[in-house]
Design an enzyme around this catalytic site. Structure first.
Site, PDB file in Angstrom:
ATOM      1  N   GLN A 359       0.840  -1.201   0.000  1.00 10.05           N
ATOM      2  CA  GLN A 359       0.000   0.000   0.000  1.00 10.05           C
ATOM      3  C   GLN A 359       0.877   1.254   0.000  1.00 10.05           C
ATOM      4  O   GLN A 359       1.688   1.457   0.905  1.00 10.05           O
ATOM      5  CB  GLN A 359      -0.920   0.025   1.223  1.00 10.05           C
ATOM      6  CG  GLN A 359      -1.955  -1.089   1.248  1.00 10.05           C
ATOM      7  CD  GLN A 359      -1.516  -2.267   2.081  1.00 10.05           C
ATOM      8  OE1 GLN A 359      -0.331  -2.657   2.063  1.00 10.05           O
ATOM      9  NE2 GLN A 359      -2.446  -2.858   2.827  1.00 10.05           N
ATOM     10  N   GLN A 381       0.234  -0.246  -5.870  1.00 13.55           N
ATOM     11  CA  GLN A 381      -0.937  -0.613  -5.067  1.00 13.55           C
ATOM     12  C   GLN A 381      -1.502   0.618  -4.367  1.00 13.55           C
ATOM     13  O   GLN A 381      -0.764   1.399  -3.773  1.00 13.55           O
ATOM     14  CB  GLN A 381      -0.557  -1.672  -4.030  1.00 13.55           C
ATOM     15  CG  GLN A 381      -1.738  -2.158  -3.195  1.00 13.55           C
ATOM     16  CD  GLN A 381      -1.398  -3.367  -2.332  1.00 13.55           C
ATOM     17  OE1 GLN A 381      -0.424  -4.070  -2.584  1.00 13.55           O
ATOM     18  NE2 GLN A 381      -2.215  -3.620  -1.326  1.00 13.55           N
ATOM     19  N   ASP A 382      -2.838   0.804  -4.474  1.00 13.48           N
ATOM     20  CA  ASP A 382      -3.550   1.891  -3.773  1.00 13.48           C
ATOM     21  C   ASP A 382      -3.123   3.282  -4.237  1.00 13.48           C
ATOM     22  O   ASP A 382      -2.929   4.182  -3.416  1.00 13.48           O
ATOM     23  CB  ASP A 382      -3.337   1.776  -2.257  1.00 13.48           C
ATOM     24  CG  ASP A 382      -4.039   0.566  -1.663  1.00 13.48           C
ATOM     25  OD1 ASP A 382      -4.665  -0.185  -2.429  1.00 13.48           O
ATOM     26  OD2 ASP A 382      -3.961   0.378  -0.444  1.00 13.48           O
ATOM     27  N   ASP A 403      -5.726  -2.873  -6.606  1.00  9.99           N
ATOM     28  CA  ASP A 403      -6.718  -2.003  -5.945  1.00  9.99           C
ATOM     29  C   ASP A 403      -6.359  -0.526  -6.104  1.00  9.99           C
ATOM     30  O   ASP A 403      -6.510   0.257  -5.164  1.00  9.99           O
ATOM     31  CB  ASP A 403      -6.805  -2.329  -4.443  1.00  9.99           C
ATOM     32  CG  ASP A 403      -7.099  -3.786  -4.168  1.00  9.99           C
ATOM     33  OD1 ASP A 403      -7.664  -4.457  -5.044  1.00  9.99           O
ATOM     34  OD2 ASP A 403      -6.753  -4.260  -3.065  1.00  9.99           O
ATOM     35  N   ARG A 471     -12.539  -5.878  -7.218  1.00 10.04           N
ATOM     36  CA  ARG A 471     -12.907  -6.869  -6.215  1.00 10.04           C
ATOM     37  C   ARG A 471     -13.550  -6.123  -5.044  1.00 10.04           C
ATOM     38  O   ARG A 471     -13.224  -4.953  -4.787  1.00 10.04           O
ATOM     39  CB  ARG A 471     -11.701  -7.690  -5.756  1.00 10.04           C
ATOM     40  CG  ARG A 471     -10.549  -6.893  -5.159  1.00 10.04           C
ATOM     41  CD  ARG A 471      -9.454  -7.826  -4.672  1.00 10.04           C
ATOM     42  NE  ARG A 471      -8.336  -7.094  -4.078  1.00 10.04           N
ATOM     43  CZ  ARG A 471      -7.468  -7.640  -3.205  1.00 10.04           C
ATOM     44  NH1 ARG A 471      -7.624  -8.901  -2.829  1.00 10.04           N
ATOM     45  NH2 ARG A 471      -6.464  -6.934  -2.722  1.00 10.04           N
TER      46      ARG A 471
END
Length: 566
Positions: A359, A381-382, A403, A471
């Site tokens: 993250q 990520q993020d 994500d 997701r």
């Protein structure tokens, strides 16, 4: 402004509830039970009938029913707001206890500090609304309900963000805080359920409420646009500013930032530190070309900031904080916009931690009615944390791996390029992870008229490394992808589970009018909420109704369209 709108809407709900109770009393049967129930208790039963926690709702409002001198419907609103304040304040105070337990671990301590900040945001908004009860500023019924739902959804998001941060480093403390906030969560949920029922109540009973002309600044209605296309309540200075931006001109800044010393400030942080406390209108910051290695927070009290640069590849804010190095996801952001009404144009935001950092947020946005034009967010990520409230992105580039567009806000991304990057070995790409926790929250993520493509480094392996559209991060995750070009590398299944069977029966993934080889939905997962929608349903997720965009997008001065593209 948010608090005032909340109060008006709650008063509306309560007036309707009392009116229904009076109707019920007049037409009541002769049964002994009905005779024993007072009009006030009938009002409470009506108000609480749509809540998920009806006993808690009735208990919250019961003191009003037992107060013989209380005949004002606003007293119900005061009771509901005050009870929620008290419960969230308990959680805020409980964080001091957790701080003692977290004292020997820097990461856990950081997550507890995040909790305090987030719960304080919720308390501030509740206190503002409580003090504003009785304000005569009224807008259209639709505007009131939309603003209340936006506010309550954010309060729920604050609580969930607090718990998520604790879970990253200390699940045991997370459980303790979750237990402490359980009543507060129920009270907020109850309020959201009641607000969501207002439109149905009005339609069913067709109650006509007297409209009071507002004394202060108003939301934008269909007849409130001047000849220049901007809201009539804007000041002359703001109208000139927006007109200049609309013509492609440079707005005259209050502050100029330049690393080479040619401006008033050498850092963005210094320019924000000069934000005037008695600001009226916008605070305009021009950030000249350069790479600014700063961790920036536009704080909650810095409202109506407009920041622009020389281009998303020339003016760049960068950082490399990441979860692997002990930072909570929230605190990894290179740039965070919290103050309402934040506008940004022609800037880039990056987090260079790489996929190994896990993250690592480039941009975190909590600002209500915030908008980004011609901006770029790059990470893995993020990348983009669209945390709370209403947000709009247009002509932007967003890149990442896992994500990389996530959060629990009401966000619409329009006419933008979404680039999927190569992740670490053995990782899979997921473009979105939306975090709606309650079904009646108005939050969701809409990707409209965009392109989703692989980066050059991923292209050769695009069929070997799976890429999914999303997701479900939370129980009622809601994502809508419409009129968007989907590359051939998108997995035919479209979506992947978060963990086991979690949320597979409650999440919502909707598609409409998409194009490209990845848009074929014949082999999508067979979850209950995964489906292709028709035009009428798609219209509900366009910028007009979903963001209440007609009320505020004109004042941004940037391009947008309120409906479908085709």
């Amino acid at each position: 402004m948010v608090g005032k709108v909340v109060v008006s809407g709650l008063s509306l709900i309560l007036v309707v509830g009392v009116a229904l109770a009076v109707v019920a009393t007049v037409n009541k049967s002769n049964s002994s039970n009905a005779a024993l129930e007072s009009p006030k208790m009938k009002a409470i039963s009506t108000i609480c009938s749509t809540s998920d926690y009806q006993e808690e709702c009735k208990n919250t409002l019961s003191n009003v029913a037992h107060n013989a001198t209380s005949n004002d419907p606003k007293d119900y609103a005061k009771a509901a707001v005050l009870a929620t304040i008290e419960e969230i304040t308990k959680g805020y105070n409980f964080s001091d206890t957790l701080m003692v337990e977290a004292a020997n671990n820097a990461s856990t301590k950081m997550s507890v500090e995040d909790c305090k900040d987030l719960l304080q945001f919720a308390i501030d908004e509740l206190q503002e609304s409580y003090s504003a009860i009785g304000d005569s500023d009224l807008h259209t019924d639709t505007d009131r309900v939309a603003d209340i739902n936006n506010w309550l959804s954010a309060v729920i998001s604050y609580q969930q963000s607090c718990l998520d941060g604790l879970e990253e480093f200390n699940p045991q403390l997370k459980q303790k805080m979750q237990d402490n906030l359980s009543v507060a969560s129920k009270l907020t949920s109850n309020a959201l359920a009641v607000v969501s029922a207002v439109s149905n109540i009005l339609d069913n009973y067709r109650l006509q409420l007297k409209q009071v002309q507002p004394n202060g600044r108003r939301l934008l209605g269909t007849t409130e646009v001047g000849s220049d296309g901007f809201p009539i309540w804007l000041s002359g200075a703001d109208r000139k500013l927006l007109a200049a931006r609309g013509r492609g001109g440079r707005a005259r800044p209050n502050a100029v930032v330049a690393k080479d010393g040619s401006g008033q400030y050498k850092s963005i942080a210094a320019a924000l530190a000069a934000y005037p406390k008695a600001l009226k209108g916008r605070y305009v910051i021009y950030v000249k070309a350069g790479i600014y290695d700063e961790h920036i927070i536009v704080t909650k009290d810095m409202k109506n900031v407009f920041m622009y640069g020389d281009g998303p590849r020339k003016t760049i804010v960068t950082g490399r904080k990441n979860n692997r190095d002990g930072f909570t996801t929230q605190n990894t952001a290179s740039f965070a916009a919290l103050g309402n009404g934040f506008l940004c144009k022609s800037m880039g935001f990056t987090n260079t931690a790489g996929p190994e950092g896990h993250q690592a947020v480039a941009l975190r946005v909590q600002s209500d009615r915030s908008a980004f034009f011609n901006c770029r967010m790059d990470g893995h990520q993020d990348t983009l944390y669209a945390q709370t409230h209403r947000q709009f992105y247009r002509n932007c580039v967003i890149s990442g791996t896992v994500d990389f567009i996530f959060g629990d806000s009401t966000t619409l991304i329009q006419n933008s390029l979404i680039i999927v990057r190569r992740p670490m070995d053995n990782q899979q790409n997921t473009v979105t992870a939306q975090g709606r926790d309650l079904q009646k929250q108005i939050t969701g993520l809409v990707i409209h008229n965009c392109r989703i493509v692989p980066e050059q480094k991923l292209f050769a392996e695009r069929f070997k490394i799976p890429t999914f559209l999303g997701r479900p991060w939370k129980q009622y995750a809601r994502t809508v992808i419409m009129e968007t070009t989907l590359g051939d590398f998108i997995q035919p299944a479209g979506y992947m589970p978060w963990s086991g069977n979690f949320a597979l029966e409650t999440c919502l993934y909707l598609e409409y009018g998409n194009r490209g080889p990845g848009a074929n939905t014949n082999r999508r997962v067979r979850w209950k909420g995964v489906r292709v929608i028709g035009r009428n349903e798609a219209l509900q997720y366009t910028a007009g109704p979903f963001l209440l965009g007609r009320a505020w997008l004109p004042s941004t001065g940037g391009p947008y369209f309120l409906g479908l593209k085709n």
